[in-house]
Write an enzyme that holds these catalytic residues in place. Structure first.
Site, PDB file in Angstrom:
ATOM      1  N   LYS A 291     103.772 126.637   7.965  1.00  0.00           N
ATOM      2  CA  LYS A 291     103.198 127.349   6.821  1.00  0.00           C
ATOM      3  C   LYS A 291     101.875 127.957   7.268  1.00  0.00           C
ATOM      4  CE  LYS A 291     103.797 123.314   4.560  1.00  0.00           C
ATOM      5  NZ  LYS A 291     104.500 123.411   3.314  1.00  0.00           N
ATOM      6  N   ARG A 292     101.250 128.788   6.390  1.00  0.00           N
ATOM      7  CA  ARG A 292      99.929 129.319   6.743  1.00  0.00           C
ATOM      8  C   ARG A 292      98.996 128.151   7.043  1.00  0.00           C
ATOM      9  NH1 ARG A 292      98.875 135.063   5.949  1.00  0.00           N
ATOM     10  NH2 ARG A 292      96.685 134.584   6.243  1.00  0.00           N
TER      11      ARG A 292
END
Ligand code: NBG
Length: 995
Positions: A731-732
């Site tokens: 994920k970010r």
């Protein structure tokens, strides 16, 4: 599709034998010039009342009346009342031409934006047409042809192009042959047998890609393939458009500044139901479908969760037959490419259009002017004062359409993306003063508006270009929406019954002020009526949990770029404040908190407040998120308008995340459920529960889980064992998502193994830890986390003493395609956000559907997953959302485990090198400073990890948990989310195109 038969009018035969094929009426090549025709006398007369048509019955964009010939007259008149647009006359002429009808005379009357065209016609021999059936058929053909041609309506005024009425002069026989040929060619859909597909692909190789048939590579073959798939997509899209136009349903307009579409090819052929046909056709030509599919680059027009959610929702809107259009921006540079050099993130521009984009269709005729800067003046019109915005700059927005096919339906909707082009309408001055080159260069700058996606996913920079971008997108979309509505309606009475506007976060919230401006200043509806409409059409979904992340626009900036919008926002705020004072009294603190205008050193417009005040519904993206909105972020508003606040738990599309990305699991599920129906009806997945202990399924399920991740790691030059647990965290990179917690856990595991004796080592479950994600370019701490991951990996992966027991791999440039590769192969996935910080989380849903077990905090939508799959099938840990404030309160007094102190000390002491560089990172998690509670949750995190290890060695238990995760994932399909939005927020109905 069945071929529909027809016959063209012959001498002495009636129209009754004529049948218009459903497809080809709309597909008439209306823009082709009609050769060899004479111009007819054209009369333009002053405005008259239009024929009586009830506005309530205005679902059709056109009305056609038949007026029988008078006395000695031979010609029947067809009175066509419709909004004028480019190509309209050609469309009408083409219908008459095809039917072999002659036009004697034509008149055009104007009424507001409507044109009433009266065409006096006879049959091909100049005789009266008096057979009622034939007349009705002509009328039907006219309505279908005009109605179906929705997007012929453009901003270019017909006057600018000139109106011409031409008379067919062709001999009857010739006419007939032409018509027959045209129908013959157009009334069948493109064929999907291997030979036709091969021919189409090779034609595209030769004529679209312009390569010789004997000399083209995989990339060129991909382009040709994509174009032939696109042709099929366009057919369905046309049919869907015609169907929507005929039915005139309420439409949803989904406004989002970001869409993370990823690749299109595989998804499209699967949704169209032609994947196997294409694969076979290609293999007979010596090409492999999968190899060509790999040639496609990702369309990364978004940052993270919000953007990928929009893409999933478009897929569900199409699949569930909802009449919807997505609007966005066609950035030339998508999200930056992450390149890792020596463990550091570097950003490279993603000029994704470099090699062409076969999935989009440029609509050079669909353009709108977008205004900026300038001044606002008063004007008196019909004795009423109106505001007029005199812009200082005008930029043109051009539409690029990206068809989105539904699965198991003909319906294909569109994602319309706007690109900026210099406008012809402005800056004439500089041309005249001879400053030609400068003027052209300045005009060129206009294109920069849509050129780049801002790479921060949760902060608004307040930059002029960013605001310009947002307004550019909003203005073009609103003009398009209003134009489409006005094509079929005389006034705005029905606007709220036909239009639902969804704001995907506050990024498009300027649309509120823009619609208000159009209704007030251009349509002159008056404030009360305009405001009433606004309050009925807009809904808003927020994707954020913190008030700090809410978007604010400096008043000065807004005043200079959008002077009229600022006035309107002030007026909305004034009215709201007056009303609020009456409701809550003179509670100045609360009034100040709820005001759209934030006072302070820099005055700001709070876009979230504007959105809540003007939208009928405010949605959160999970149940917990709504609780946080109600009790914290929007508490003042919730207390005022509890009825406005709702939630629709996010979902992802099983088409992309199982069918496309995990075909073997897809086949397995279908086999055990005995149907493929779950691909449209995800609730059926629950049926897997019945087989959760079946040994045969266990065997097949385990086989399926042997995966491609090996390959990924090998590419990353890390040798891994197939027996290892593949543990994925993608994920970010954000502090609140706590990749740091994962890395500290890995250091702890490494340290423990190092300190174990041989016997204990034998009990260790081998792990391959995979981390992937981008950090915003200006987010220093996130970038340090990436570097830390690399130095730790360097140490562990090269430690022979550790061998296969532990590996750490960072996969660079995480995007949709990487996710499609990684998710199907994961055994365990991590979702570690500090409770109360993840609004929903959607990657967890993709993992869950793929039978991957989750190690997670009780945050966002995980709470609902626990209800669906059972706590016993997950590895949960960490402080709950209710515990978090008390833990933070403790400050330096908070107890953290010794293991935590030890691993942080290892970093501080330079065990992995760069001790100075990592100092600030370590300071961030020092007790008392540790806002995201990495230390506080560490012990419970390690326990959850140990539980995962224990479960993994019990293969049967693990497989059963995995099956139960997939079985319980049905709730997290975006089909369910979209259906809830449609029914509860947007008030739209499915509008299914007949097959
Ligand atoms: C994200 C949230 C996620 C959520 C997605 C989709 C942004 C700005 N927000 O928790 O952080 O799942 O939106 O709603 O991308």
């Amino acid at each position: 599709m069945a071929t529909l038969s027809f016959s063209i009018l012959r001498p002495n035969t009636s129209f009754s034998s004529f049948q218009f094929p459903s497809k080809n009426v709309s597909s008439l090549p209306i823009l082709l010039p009609l050769p060899h025709r004479n111009t007819l006398p054209l009369t333009l007369s002053a405005a008259k009342r239009p024929p009586a048509t009830s506005e309530n019955n205005a679902s059709a964009s056109v009305t056609v009346e038949i007026v029988a010939p008078e006395n000695n007259d031979n010609s029947t008149a067809f009175v066509i009342r419709t909004r004028n647009r480019l190509g309209l006359l050609q469309t009408i002429m083409r219908v008459f031409n095809v039917l072999g009808i002659l036009i004697d005379k034509a008149t055009v009357d104007c009424e507001g934006g409507y044109f009433i065209k009266k065409l006096f016609v006879t049959d091909s021999r100049g005789n009266k047409i008096d057979d009622q059936k034939s007349l009705e058929r002509i009328k039907k053909a006219l309505v279908e042809a005009i109605d179906g041609d929705d997007d012929a309506a453009v901003s270019v005024s017909p006057a600018a192009r000139g109106i011409m009425v031409r008379k067919p002069r062709l001999e009857f026989g010739e006419e007939k042959i032409k018509a027959e040929r045209m129908f013959g060619l157009m009334d069948v859909f493109l064929k999907n047998d291997p030979l036709s597909l091969q021919k189409d692909i090779l034609d595209h190789v030769e004529f679209t890609v312009a390569k010789s048939r004997f000399n083209f590579d995989d990339f060129e073959a991909y382009h040709a393939l994509a174009h032939s798939v696109r042709d099929r997509l366009i057919e369905r899209w046309h049919d869907t458009q015609i169907h929507f136009n005929r039915k005139g349903p309420k439409r949803l307009y989904f406004l989002s500044l970001e869409f993370l579409m990823g690749r299109s090819l595989s998804n499209t052929v699967i949704n169209l139901g032609v994947r196997d046909q294409f694969a076979d056709a290609l293999s007979q030509l010596g090409f492999e479908f999968e190899v060509l599919a790999e040639q496609e680059g990702d369309a990364c027009l978004g940052n993270g969760g919000l953007a990928r959610l929009s893409a999933c929702q478009m897929d569900s809107l199409a699949t569930l037959d909802y009449p919807a259009i997505g609007y966005g921006l066609r950035y030339q540079y998508g999200l930056f490419r992450q390149v890792i050099l020596d463990g550091f993130q570097h950003e490279q521009p993603d000029y994704w259009l470099n090699f062409g984009n076969p999935w989009e269709i440029e609509r050079v005729h669909i353009t709108y002017p977008v205004k900026f800067y300038g001044t606002v003046t008063d004007e008196v019109l019909n004795k009423e004062k109106h505001k007029v915005w005199v812009p200082g700059e005008v930029v043109e927005a051009v539409a690029y359409d990206n068809p989105i096919p539904g699965y198991g339906t003909r319906n294909t909707i569109v994602l319309r993306l706007w690109a900026a082009k210099p406008s012809d309408q402005h800056n004439m001055e500089s041309y005249n003063t001879g400053d030609y080159v400068d003027a052209v260069v300045n005009r060129q700058r206009a294109e920069s508006i849509s050129s780049i996606l801002y790479p921060d996913d949760r902060s608004y920079q307040g930059k002029e270009l960013q605001l310009k971008q947002r307004y550019f997108f909003v203005s073009a979309s609103v003009q398009d929406i209003i134009r489409r509505f006005k094509d079929t309606h005389k006034n705005f009475n029905e606007f709220p019954e036909k239009v639902a506007l969804q704001l995907n976060d506050t990024h498009p919230s300027l649309a509120i002020a823009e619609v208000m401006r159009v209704l007030l200043d251009e349509e002159h509806l008056g404030w009360n009526r305009a405001w009433d409409i606004i309050c009925k059409i807009f809904s808003y979904t927020t994707h954020t949990v913190s008030s700090e992340a809410m978007e604010k626009i400096p008043v000065d900036l807004m005043g200079s770029l959008l002077p009229r919008h600022l006035q309107i926002i002030y007026d909305i705020n004034f009215n709201f404040m007056e009303k609020l004072k009456k409701m809550i009294g003179l509670d100045y603190d609360r009034l100040a908190r709820m005001s759209i205008v934030e006072e302070g050193a820099v005055k700001n417009i709070r876009m979230a407040n504007l959105s809540i005040i003007c939208c009928h519904t405010v949605n959160g993206v999970s149940r917990l998120h709504l609780e946080l909105l109600k009790t914290k972020v929007f508490r003042d508003f919730y207390e005022l308008w509890p009825h406005k606040f709702h939630y629709k738990t996010n979902g992802v599309t099983q088409r992309r995340w199982i069918v496309v990305s995990n075909p073997s699991l897809c086949a397995l599920i279908s086999k055990w459920l005995g149907t493929e129906a779950w691909i449209r009806d995800i609730d059926l997945l629950i049926g897997l529960r019945d087989h959760a202990t079946n040994a045969e399924l266990h065997q097949e399920w385990k086989m399926e889980l042997c995966n491609d991740l090996m390959l990924v790691c090998t590419i990353g030059n890390v040798q891994v064992s197939l027996n290892a647990m593949f543990d994925v965290h993608t994920k970010r990179i954000h502090e609140y998502k706590r990749q740091l917690l994962n890395i500290l856990g890995i250091i702890h595991r490494y340290d423990s193994i190092k300190n174990m004796n041989k016997n204990d080592r034998k009990k260790v479950v081998p792990r391959v830890c995979i981390i992937s994600g981008k950090a915003a370019p200006g987010y220093e701490i996130a970038k340090k986390i990436i570097k830390l991951c690399h130095v730790v990996a360097e140490k562990i992966n090269n430690d022979n003493d550790i061998g296969d027991l532990l590996k750490l791999v960072f996969i660079p440039d995480y995007n949709v395609s990487v996710a499609e590769l990684v998710i199907p192969g994961a055994d365990l996935s991590q979702h570690l956000s500090t409770a109360g910080h993840e609004a929903s989380g959607t990657s967890s849903m993709k993992f869950l559907m793929n039978g991957c077990l989750l190690l997670a905090t009780e945050d966002g939508s995980t709470i609902e997953m626990i209800e669906e799959v059972g706590r016993e099938n997950m590895f949960l840990f960490g402080a709950s959302v209710n515990d978090v404030p008390a833990l933070r309160e403790k400050g330096p007094a908070l107890k953290v485990p010794l293991q935590f102190l030890r691993v942080v000390r290892m970093i501080r002491d330079g065990h992995f090198g760069l001790k100075d560089y990592f100092k600030s990172l370590c300071d961030k998690i020092e007790t008392g400073n540790d806002y995201f509670l990495v230390g506080a949750d560490f012990a419970s995190y390690l326990e959850a990890q140990a539980a995962a290890d224990k479960a993994f060695v019990d293969e049967d238990r693990w497989t059963q948990m995995s099956i139960l995760c997939a079985a319980g994932s049905g709730k997290f399909s975006s089909d369910r989310t979209i259906q809830e939005y449609a029914e509860k927020t947007w008030g739209i109905q499915p509008c299914r195109c007949p097959s």
